[in-house]
Design an enzyme around this catalytic site. Sequence first.
Site, short mmCIF file in Angstrom:
data_model
loop_
_atom_site.label_atom_id
_atom_site.label_comp_id
_atom_site.label_asym_id
_atom_site.label_seq_id
_atom_site.Cartn_x
_atom_site.Cartn_y
_atom_site.Cartn_z
N CYS A 193 13.13 89.61 64.61
CA CYS A 193 12.13 89.41 63.55
C CYS A 193 11.50 90.74 63.18
CB CYS A 193 11.06 88.43 64.01
SG CYS A 193 11.64 86.73 64.11
N ASN A 242 15.26 86.95 72.92
CA ASN A 242 16.35 87.81 73.41
C ASN A 242 17.34 87.00 74.25
OD1 ASN A 242 15.85 88.44 76.54
ND2 ASN A 242 13.88 88.20 75.51
N LEU A 253 0.57 87.78 63.16
CA LEU A 253 -0.36 86.79 62.60
C LEU A 253 0.15 86.13 61.32
CD1 LEU A 253 -3.67 88.77 63.23
CD2 LEU A 253 -2.75 86.89 64.60
N ASP A 281 5.14 84.06 78.67
CA ASP A 281 5.36 85.12 77.67
C ASP A 281 4.68 86.38 78.21
OD1 ASP A 281 5.78 85.02 74.20
OD2 ASP A 281 5.10 86.82 75.24
N CYS A 310 34.21 76.38 80.29
CA CYS A 310 32.88 77.00 80.33
C CYS A 310 32.59 77.56 81.72
CB CYS A 310 31.83 75.97 79.96
SG CYS A 310 30.13 76.54 80.14
ZN LIG Z 1 29.04 74.68 79.45
#
Ligand SMILES: [Zn+2]
Length: 255
Positions: free
Chosen positions: A188, A130, A70, A61, A245
């Site tokens: 958020c 994201n 918090l 992160d 895909c």
């Molecule tokens: Zn796939």
Amino acid sequence: MILSDDELTRYARHIVLKEFGGSGQARLKAATVVIVGAGGIGSPAIQYLGAAGVGRLILVDDDSVEPSNLQRQTIFTTADTGVAKVDAAAGAVRRINPHVAVETHCLRIDRANVASLLAGADVVLDGCDNFATRFCVADAAYALGIPLVSAAVGQFEGQLATYRGWEADKPCYRCFVGEDPERAETSCAEDGVLGPVTGVVGSLAALEVLRAIAPFGDDPAGKLLLIDLLALRFRSIRLPKDPGCSACGKREPTL
Ligand SMILES: [Zn+2]
């Protein structure tokens, strides 16, 4: 992987479970999990995975703890404000369970670094905020053959799925989301989120990471859990493999 007397005592409530047992606990100890995002989903996931005894946690992160985190990111305290999230979270894990090795990377995952960050992991948990990062992590997990637990929240709702798209009958993340990283993202910061919503989804994500390491119950791959906490309703829908895909279909994956 041998468990010490201290570990046998610490994990007694796991070991007594016939679906999990000492062999499941030993598998956790031997496992490496990469957690992308130490935010609302990452907070409970990191706490539960650390407490559960996953041998090695790799936290990624690039943010620091802000006062507005918090209200829901319960792994952090007020005193952590301004500290890198991965460092504050690693400190929390060490306080929870000294048997866990924690590795931290205060950076944003991109296509240049993702393969080295994920290399050797048994499971990847994506709880980032994201789509660019989600696609990057999902494509790399697919290419490396690492199960991906993907969790997302917004306001009063959440989604959770486990992807093993390299298997003949199981979808990958792109089977579900498609190819458009520019689609509207929920934020958020802009839209808000009730604190326990992230707790519910992050805790379920930790559950699915444990299931991916030491399988129990039904195989979650090929299903999407939809969590509606306004209605207090959980619903599971089938997630088919998309023959067209771009990642796991006829075309070769690109990293
Ligand atoms: Zn796939």
